[in-house]
Design an enzyme around this catalytic site. Structure first.
Site, PDB file in Angstrom:
ATOM      1  N   GLY A 288      63.046  47.132  87.005  1.00 11.01           N
ATOM      2  CA  GLY A 288      62.328  46.057  87.661  1.00 11.01           C
ATOM      3  C   GLY A 288      61.006  46.172  87.276  1.00 11.01           C
ATOM      4  N   GLY A 291      53.645  43.758  89.899  1.00 14.17           N
ATOM      5  CA  GLY A 291      52.234  43.364  89.813  1.00 14.17           C
ATOM      6  C   GLY A 291      51.790  44.677  89.399  1.00 14.17           C
ATOM      7  N   VAL A 295      59.385  49.582  86.365  1.00 19.83           N
ATOM      8  CA  VAL A 295      60.156  50.805  86.916  1.00 19.83           C
ATOM      9  C   VAL A 295      61.500  51.094  86.003  1.00 19.83           C
ATOM     10  CG1 VAL A 295      61.540  51.673  88.665  1.00 19.83           C
ATOM     11  CG2 VAL A 295      59.536  50.270  89.307  1.00 19.83           C
ATOM     12  N   LYS A 309      58.124  54.883  88.027  1.00 21.54           N
ATOM     13  CA  LYS A 309      57.182  53.709  87.914  1.00 21.54           C
ATOM     14  C   LYS A 309      56.074  54.045  87.059  1.00 21.54           C
ATOM     15  CE  LYS A 309      55.062  52.562  91.643  1.00 21.54           C
ATOM     16  NZ  LYS A 309      54.659  51.865  93.108  1.00 21.54           N
ATOM     17  N   ASP A 406      52.297  47.587 104.081  1.00 16.91           N
ATOM     18  CA  ASP A 406      53.024  46.759 103.125  1.00 16.91           C
ATOM     19  C   ASP A 406      54.639  46.797 103.400  1.00 16.91           C
ATOM     20  OD1 ASP A 406      53.421  44.616 101.174  1.00 16.91           O
ATOM     21  OD2 ASP A 406      53.308  45.937  99.637  1.00 16.91           O
TER      22      ASP A 406
END
Length: 613
Positions: A288, A291, A295, A309, A406
């Site tokens: 994926g 921003g 990953v 990541k 978050d």
């Protein structure tokens, strides 16, 4: 006088310094430690010529004698037999099997003592099935789900391992070493038998020539001039130093030692950028992109799957990176993703996590079409409860309170059994548990999940209750299976979805419950009511995460209907209406920030947010 004698009991033994003819007087770290003499030498207190290469010893803060074996495996030396040329070593952290994969004696001057041990090729296995009585259990490797075993490779062919994964291969180690924390080593070179036969000791006069070993007298000569005064000064200085250290620094020293021990055991590994390239197979499999970076899927030692990541080199990644490593690196909980390691190689930064095969909660509750994974309501409740326990741990289970800021479906990953794990701590903040509010210079989070007080202090003080609000929004999305904000959906109702849930939660004709069985209906109502409690506009009206866990674990009959967080208002809010009433409403906020008009809140929060039936 008695207190003076008592304090002297804590002093280290003061041995007079003597001078031999070659400057290599035998020493020891404490009176109970082995004597350090040729071929060994103290790395900092004796000249290089006093020992043989590869036989360097040190004294640690506990006054234990330490030998460093390849590669960076520290062991404590308990005994040295200079006649048989053997040493007894011990693992100071009492977890020798954890260090065996890194122990390689082929590059050292030592070998395992063959007379005492059976040498074999072995491995460490991680097993989810606890019944493995045929193998040696490793109690020091702690894991809430799995158990670890030390296995002879020969036995695996006779008794296959089920429900197990091989973690490390270990070549040519003593089999009996797995259930002990000590073992014996021997050395063959250099040999000092000819010197011992003459009643003398060995010394390496020329450190550049390994064969220039000389025999010298064991008894050193002593310089007695001024020895009495020197000894008196040493005792006085030692007394003052130990008194100050014992009375003032003891508690701090204990804390420091505990921190260093915990950090060595729990800290994530550091990788180079070439390691990251190898682990990800040259960034072949992308999972994926977001921003802050991309990953990739990778493998450690070609066996353990990881998610890597790789952070972008854009502005702000430095803070994001440090925040993530410092925060998640100290967390160990079944509902928080584990940070395996990190890379900080020049401008290249990456984070290596455990790999979770079922992707994020967002894919489960929002994905449409044939690829959508359908979960029953009981499993959704278990996922919600796991997330709540993870957030509760962040708020109350750590030494410092961790505020995530978050919480959203994209940051909830699912393992092979769909157990949830919280991830992405780039926006997290650490604060004391006694701290009731958090100071922030700017809002942080994702629109649709940000608590009102994070956007404007008029609604209250920012605290752990901000995470509670985000969790409440997540719960309502799990119930509705729709995002609370989606700018791409057309023909939607102007009613805000959480408000619609509140208005219809007890309605018999509620289409959300219409096609759900009785058990699913009960769970959907529970998740909805807990979510509505969590999204109260006033932070003081929201429950703590501990109370949220109790709500989710309890019966529906124990839940009461929360207050309406959505006061009645018109269906539309115009910019002109907003501007003309702003001054009046600001005054209302100052008097009672929890009684603001709903139309202004919608404008402040973003009127374009959609609501779905």
């Amino acid at each position: 006088m008695s207190s003076f004698i008592l304090l002297l009991l804590f002093f280290p033994l003061v041995v007079p310094v003597t001078k031999s003819d070659d400057g290599c007087t035998p020493i020891r770290c404490s009176k109970h430690s082995p004597i350090i003499r040729f071929p060994f030498r103290h790395q900092t207190q004796q000249p290089q010529r006093c020992g043989y290469p590869g036989f360097d010893l040190n004294c640690d803060h506990k006054k234990d004698t330490v030998l460093v074996l390849p590669f960076s495996v520290n062991v404590v030396v308990k005994e040295i037999n200079y006649t048989s040329q053997t040493i007894l070593v011990h693992d100071p952290e009492n977890c020798l099997p954890q260090k065996l994969p890194h122990l390689n004696l082929s590059t050292s001057s030592f070998n395992f003592l063959l007379d005492d041990y059976l040498i074999s090729d072995s491995a460490i296995f991680k097993c989810s099935d606890a019944d493995k009585s045929l193998y040696r259990f490793i109690p020091c490797l702690v894991d809430p789900i799995n158990k670890y075993y030390f296995v002879d490779n020969h036995n695996t062919r006779l008794y296959p391992l089920n429900s197990c994964t091989k973690i490390h291969d270990i070549s040519a180690v003593p089999w009996s070493i797995s259930d002990k924390n000590g073992f014996r080593l021997e050395w063959s070179e250099p040999t000092c038998g000819h010197c011992e036969a003459q009643g003398k000791r060995c010394s390496l006069y020329n450190s550049t020539r390994l064969d220039s070993i000389h025999c010298i007298d064991k008894q050193p000569t002593t310089n007695h001039h001024g020895f009495g005064c020197f000894l008196a000064v040493i005792i006085l200085v030692a007394f003052v130093h130990q008194y100050i250290r014992f009375r003032i620094g003891r508690e701090n020293q204990i804390k420091i030692e505990k921190f260093l021990h915990d950090y060595r055991a729990l800290k994530p590994s550091r990788f180079s950028y070439s390691d990251i390239t190898r682990i990800t197979h040259q960034f072949h499999y992308k999972l994926g992109e977001g921003g802050y970076g991309v990953v990739y899927k990778g493998k450690l030692n070609n066996e353990i799957d990881v998610a890597v990541k790789v952070l972008n080199n854009s502005k702000g990644n430095g803070e994001e990176f440090v925040n993530e490593v410092s925060t998640i690196g100290r967390i160990h909980h079944v509902n928080v993703v584990r940070l395996v390691g990190f890379c900080a190689d020049g401008f290249q930064r990456a984070l290596v996590y455990e790999f979770l095969p079922n992707d994020s909660l967002e894919k489960i509750i929002f994905q449409a079409g044939s690829k959508k994974i359908s979960l029953d309501w009981e499993k959704l409740k278990d996922i919600a409860l796991g997330i709540a326990r993870g957030i509760e741990y962040l708020h109350e289970g750590c030494d410092q309170q961790i505020l995530h800021f978050d919480i959203k479906p994209q940051n909830i990953l699912l393992d092979h059994n769909f157990n949830p794990k919280i991830c992405d701590f780039g926006l997290a903040k650490l604060c004391s548990k006694e701290q009731s509010a958090v100071t922030m210079t700017a809002a942080r989070g994702t629109m649709g999940y940000i608590a009102p007080e994070v956007l404007s202090r008029t609604f209250g003080r920012v605290s752990y209750k901000s995470d509670v609000y985000s969790f409440g929004m997540l719960l309502l999305e799990m119930v509705g299976g729709r995002k609370n904000e989606d700018r791409n959906v057309n023909n939607t109702s102007p009613v805000y979805f959480p408000q619609w849930i509140y208005n219809h939660i007890n309605a018999e004709d509620n289409p959300t419950w219409a096609q759900i069985d009785e058990e699913g209906n009960s769970i959907a109502r529970k998740l909805s009511m807990v979510g509505l409690w969590c999204i109260q506009w006033c932070p003081t009206d929201r429950p703590s995460m501990k109370a949220v866990v109790q709500m989710l674990e309890g019966d529906n009959g124990d839940l009461t209907m929360p207050p309406n967080p959505f006061p009645a208002t018109t269906n539309s809010v115009g910019a002109g209406h907003y501007q003309t009433e702003m001054a009046i409403i600001l005054e209302d906020w100052k008097k009672n920030y929890c009684a603001v008009k709903w139309d202004l809140l919608k404008t402040l929060y973003d009127v374009t947010r959609k609501e779905y039936l």
